[in-house]
Design an enzyme around this catalytic site. Structure first.
Site, PDB file in Angstrom:
ATOM      1  N   CYS A 121       1.700   7.900  16.638  1.00  0.00           N
ATOM      2  CA  CYS A 121       1.874   6.817  15.664  1.00  0.00           C
ATOM      3  C   CYS A 121       3.103   7.081  14.799  1.00  0.00           C
ATOM      4  O   CYS A 121       3.198   8.115  14.125  1.00  0.00           O
ATOM      5  CB  CYS A 121       0.619   6.692  14.796  1.00  0.00           C
ATOM      6  SG  CYS A 121       0.841   5.569  13.405  1.00  0.00           S
TER       7      CYS A 121
ATOM      8  N   HIS B 175      -0.334  -1.103   6.992  1.00  0.00           N
ATOM      9  CA  HIS B 175       0.821  -1.068   6.080  1.00  0.00           C
ATOM     10  C   HIS B 175       0.910  -2.382   5.338  1.00  0.00           C
ATOM     11  O   HIS B 175       0.615  -3.448   5.890  1.00  0.00           O
ATOM     12  CB  HIS B 175       2.121  -0.778   6.831  1.00  0.00           C
ATOM     13  CG  HIS B 175       2.396  -1.681   8.001  1.00  0.00           C
ATOM     14  ND1 HIS B 175       1.778  -1.514   9.219  1.00  0.00           N
ATOM     15  CD2 HIS B 175       3.194  -2.762   8.129  1.00  0.00           C
ATOM     16  CE1 HIS B 175       2.204  -2.449  10.060  1.00  0.00           C
ATOM     17  NE2 HIS B 175       3.060  -3.236   9.416  1.00  0.00           N
TER      18      HIS B 175
ATOM     19  N   HIS C 134       3.554  -4.772   3.509  1.00  0.00           N
ATOM     20  CA  HIS C 134       4.941  -5.135   3.237  1.00  0.00           C
ATOM     21  C   HIS C 134       5.030  -5.606   1.787  1.00  0.00           C
ATOM     22  O   HIS C 134       4.224  -6.447   1.359  1.00  0.00           O
ATOM     23  CB  HIS C 134       5.376  -6.314   4.115  1.00  0.00           C
ATOM     24  CG  HIS C 134       5.362  -6.054   5.583  1.00  0.00           C
ATOM     25  ND1 HIS C 134       6.506  -5.756   6.297  1.00  0.00           N
ATOM     26  CD2 HIS C 134       4.348  -6.059   6.487  1.00  0.00           C
ATOM     27  CE1 HIS C 134       6.202  -5.610   7.579  1.00  0.00           C
ATOM     28  NE2 HIS C 134       4.898  -5.791   7.723  1.00  0.00           N
TER      29      HIS C 134
HETATM   30  P1  AMP Z   1       4.435  -5.278  11.418  1.00  0.00           P
HETATM   31  O1  AMP Z   1       5.209  -6.206  12.317  1.00  0.00           O
HETATM   32  O2  AMP Z   1       3.708  -5.975  10.320  1.00  0.00           O
HETATM   33  O3  AMP Z   1       3.575  -4.327  12.209  1.00  0.00           O
HETATM   34  O4  AMP Z   1       5.530  -4.442  10.636  1.00  0.00           O
HETATM   35  C1  AMP Z   1       6.101  -3.273  11.109  1.00  0.00           C
HETATM   36  C2  AMP Z   1       7.303  -3.019  10.237  1.00  0.00           C
HETATM   37  O5  AMP Z   1       7.694  -1.678  10.393  1.00  0.00           O
HETATM   38  C3  AMP Z   1       8.515  -3.873  10.618  1.00  0.00           C
HETATM   39  O6  AMP Z   1       8.938  -4.646   9.491  1.00  0.00           O
HETATM   40  C4  AMP Z   1       9.566  -2.846  11.039  1.00  0.00           C
HETATM   41  O7  AMP Z   1      10.873  -3.200  10.656  1.00  0.00           O
HETATM   42  C5  AMP Z   1       9.083  -1.608  10.329  1.00  0.00           C
HETATM   43  N1  AMP Z   1       9.456  -0.343  10.936  1.00  0.00           N
HETATM   44  C6  AMP Z   1       9.305   0.023  12.229  1.00  0.00           C
HETATM   45  N2  AMP Z   1       9.744   1.276  12.420  1.00  0.00           N
HETATM   46  C7  AMP Z   1      10.171   1.721  11.200  1.00  0.00           C
HETATM   47  C8  AMP Z   1      10.734   2.940  10.734  1.00  0.00           C
HETATM   48  N3  AMP Z   1      10.963   3.978  11.552  1.00  0.00           N
HETATM   49  N4  AMP Z   1      11.069   3.037   9.428  1.00  0.00           N
HETATM   50  C9  AMP Z   1      10.848   2.007   8.589  1.00  0.00           C
HETATM   51  N5  AMP Z   1      10.310   0.840   8.963  1.00  0.00           N
HETATM   52  C10 AMP Z   1       9.987   0.685  10.255  1.00  0.00           C
HETATM   53 ZN    ZN Z   2      -0.822   6.336  12.089  1.00  0.00          ZN
END
Ligand code: AMP
Ligand code: ZN
Length: 115
Positions: free
Chosen positions: A4, A99, A101
């Site tokens: 993950c 997570h 946002h």
């Molecule tokens: P979701 O589509 O709600 O699952 O959001 C996942 C979020 O994680 C997206 O906005 C991506 O841009 C962000 N994301 C993915 N990988 C990383 C990373 N390594 N560092 C920071 N943000 C990330």
């Molecule tokens: Zn995790």
């Protein structure tokens, strides 16, 4: 969860631009920002998403929101901010670690959804 990406960020195993961390919660800038301010707030513990919140782990959701309130103050988001969590395929969840946002820094659309 060993595969993950957000568990790895929480553990410091892959780099991120962190705003805050404590024993329960980590906050870091989204790698692909959708607004002038766009960071993610996660529990350190691997919870797959909103559908996996239970009486046993819901205190970690509260901890995330305490951090959101603290960062909103610290990052001067008094003008307003939006908190979003996506759960499952139809919502477009791409990372299966809970997570939140946090989006701010411009006038956000009044509609919750574009389509
Ligand atoms: P979701 O589509 O709600 O699952 O959001 C996942 C979020 O994680 C997206 O906005 C991506 O841009 C962000 N994301 C993915 N990988 C990383 C990373 N390594 N560092 C920071 N943000 C990330
Ligand atoms: Zn995790």
């Amino acid at each position: 969860m060993s595969d993950c990406i957000f568990c790895k960020i929480a553990a410091g195993e892959i780099p991120s631009n962190k705003l805050y961390e404590d024993e329960n919660v980590v906050a870091f800038h989204d790698i692909s920002p959708q607004a002038p301010v766009h960071f993610l707030v996660i529990p350190r513990a691997h919870i797959p998403g909103a559908a996996a919140v239970t009486p046993e782990n819901s205190h970690l959701v509260a901890k995330c929101f305490e951090v959101i309130a603290m960062l909103a103050e610290r990052e001067n988001l008094a003008g307003g901010f939006r908190v979003i969590t996506n759960n499952g395929a139809d919502a477009g969840q791409t990372v299966h670690h809970l997570h939140f946002h946090v989006l701010a820094g411009r006038k956000l659309g009044e509609k919750l959804l574009r389509d």
